[in-house]
Design an enzyme around this catalytic site. Structure first.
Site, PDB file in Angstrom:
ATOM      1  N   ILE A  19       0.282  -1.538  -0.177  1.00 38.98           N
ATOM      2  CA  ILE A  19      -0.070  -0.274  -0.127  1.00 38.98           C
ATOM      3  C   ILE A  19       0.621   1.102  -0.027  1.00 38.98           C
ATOM      4  O   ILE A  19       0.920   2.386  -0.475  1.00 38.98           O
ATOM      5  CB  ILE A  19      -0.280  -0.356   1.282  1.00 38.98           C
ATOM      6  N   ASN A  96       3.376   4.683   7.532  1.00 35.13           N
ATOM      7  CA  ASN A  96       2.355   3.204   6.704  1.00 35.13           C
ATOM      8  C   ASN A  96       2.660   2.854   7.377  1.00 35.13           C
ATOM      9  O   ASN A  96       2.251   1.748   6.820  1.00 35.13           O
ATOM     10  CB  ASN A  96       2.465   4.077   5.381  1.00 35.13           C
ATOM     11  N   SER A 146      -4.162   3.565  10.345  1.00 36.98           N
ATOM     12  CA  SER A 146      -4.432   2.018  11.163  1.00 36.98           C
ATOM     13  C   SER A 146      -5.548   1.452  10.475  1.00 36.98           C
ATOM     14  O   SER A 146      -4.609   0.783   9.643  1.00 36.98           O
ATOM     15  CB  SER A 146      -4.978   2.909  12.328  1.00 36.98           C
ATOM     16  N   TYR A 173      -2.020  -6.189  17.926  1.00 38.65           N
ATOM     17  CA  TYR A 173      -2.065  -6.267  16.606  1.00 38.65           C
ATOM     18  C   TYR A 173      -3.129  -4.645  16.678  1.00 38.65           C
ATOM     19  O   TYR A 173      -2.782  -3.948  15.934  1.00 38.65           O
ATOM     20  CB  TYR A 173      -2.479  -6.303  15.051  1.00 38.65           C
ATOM     21  N   LYS A 177      -3.284  -0.225  16.321  1.00 32.74           N
ATOM     22  CA  LYS A 177      -3.922  -0.036  15.786  1.00 32.74           C
ATOM     23  C   LYS A 177      -4.314   1.514  16.742  1.00 32.74           C
ATOM     24  O   LYS A 177      -4.471   2.427  16.147  1.00 32.74           O
ATOM     25  CB  LYS A 177      -4.449  -0.382  14.994  1.00 32.74           C
TER      26      LYS A 177
END
Length: 302
Positions: A19, A96, A146, A173, A177
Site C-alpha cells: 500500500i 504507513n 491504522s 495488533y 492500531k
C-alpha cells in the site's frame, strides 16, 4: 492533484507491491518536489523509485534506512533527515509501515515487537521530525495508517502482555492500531494550534506482505477475536484501491479535524464498527502519549 513546487512527502514502508508503494506512486502524479522513502532495504524500494521517476523525472527521491523496531535506528534516520539541508520542510508525513499477527518477541529496547514497529517507532520518528513538519505550517499534515483492527483492543496498561505469557497476536495488533489513532489525537491537541493536522485511517483489506505471519492457527485466532468484537470486516481491495484513503487524508485541504480524524473507504467516520470509541477518546490519548514517552525515554514538550 498537484502539489506546490516545494512540497516534500516522507513515507515509511513503501516497499514494492505494498500500500505504501502505491501511495508514493499515486502522490508522484501530483509532482511533489521530493519523496523521502523510509524502509529497511533499498532493494525493495528501487522499483518504486523507478516508477516515480517514470511518472515525473524531476521528482527527487531519497532513501533513508530505518528499522522501526529499533529506537536507535529511528533516531539515526530522523537525524539524517533533520541534517539534510535539501529537506527544508516536511509537508506530509505518512506513517504507513507495519507488521501484523507476528509471534511474540521483544525488541532490543524491551518493547513488544508489534507495538514497537507499528506505533512506538512512528511516535518517536514523528516527534523528532516536528521541527521540519511545523516549518510547513499551515500545510503540515501527519497521516497514520491504522486499521479496523483498532476495534479489537484498546492499548493495555501492560502492552507487553505480561512478558508474552498472555500474548494474543491479534490483540497485540489491535492495540498497536488503536495507538496509531490515539497518536493522531495527541498530535492535534498539542500541535494543531501551530498548524498541524493529523489523521488516521483504515485502508481496507489488502493482500500484501503484511500477511506474511498468517497461518492456520493465527487465522483461526483472528476469526475468533473478530467474531467477538464489533469490528466490521473491511472491503477487500487492491493496493491501488487501498491507498486511496491514505491519499485523501494526505492531500484533501477540506478535511477538518473537528469532525472525525478517522477515515475509511475515503470517508470520514466515527462508526464504532470501524473506529472504537476508546480510539477517539482524548483522555485515553493522553494516557497512551505518556506511556509512549516512557517507552522511548523522552518527553516532548510543545
Amino acid at each position: 492533484m498537484a502539489f506546490g513546487f516545494e512540497t516534500t512527502v516522507v513515507i515509511t514502508g513503501p516497499s514494492w507491491e505494498s500500500i505504501g508503494a502505491e501511495t508514493a506512486i499515486t502522490l508522484a502524479k501530483g509532482s511533489p518536489a521530493m519523496l523521502v522513502l523510509l524502509g529497511r532495504d533499498i532493494e525493495r524500494l528501487k522499483p518504486v523509485m523507478e516508477k516515480i521517476h517514470a511518472i515525473d523525472s524531476e521528482i527527487v527521491t531519497k532513501f533513508v534506512q530505518i528499522h522501526l523496531d529499533s529506537l536507535k535506528s529511528v533516531r539515526h534516520a530522523a537525524q539524517q533527515i533533520l541534517e539534510d539541508s535539501a529537506i527544508a520542510k516536511i509537508h506530509i508525513l505518512i506513517n504507513n509501515a507495519g507488521i501484523m499477527a507476528c509471534p511474540y518477541s521483544k525488541t532490543e529496547d524491551g518493547i513488544e515487537r508489534q507495538f514497537a514497529t507499528n506505533h512506538i517507532g512512528h511516535f518517536l520518528l514523528t516527534n523528532l521530525l516536528t521541527p521540519k513538519i511545523l516549518a510547513a505550517s499551515p500545510d503540515a499534515r501527519v497521516v497514520n495508517v491504522s486499521s479496523y483492527g483498532n476495534v479489537l483492543s484498546n492499548v493495555l496498561e501492560d502492552p507487553s502482555f505480561n512478558d508474552g505469557k498472555e500474548y494474543v497476536s491479534f490483540l497485540s495488533y489491535g492495540q498497536s492500531k488503536t495507538a496509531n489513532v490515539l497518536m493522531a489525537l495527541g498530535l492535534n491537541k498539542r500541535l494543531g494550534p501551530r498548524g498541524l493536522k493529523a489523521f488516521a485511517l483504515c485502508p481496507g483489506s489488502v493482500p500484501t506482505n503484511l500477511r506474511r505471519f498468517m497461518n492456520p492457527d493465527t487465522m483461526k485466532e483472528g476469526a475468533e477475536i473478530i467474531s467477538k468484537s464489533q469490528a466490521a470486516m473491511p472491503q477487500r481491495k487492491t493496493p491501488q484501491q487501498g491507498c486511496a484513503t491514505t491519499v485523501r487524508a494526505a492531500i484533501d485541504p477540506n478535511l477538518n479535524v473537528d469532525q472525525s480524524i478517522f477515515l475509511s473507504d475515503t470517508q470520514v467516520t466515527s462508526s464504532p464498527t470501524v473506529v472504537a470509541p476508546y480510539s477517539l477518546d482524548q483522555s485515553n490519548a493522553d494516557r497512551v502519549w505518556t506511556l509512549s514517552e516512557k517507552l522511548v525515554g523522552e518527553a516532548f514538550e510543545y
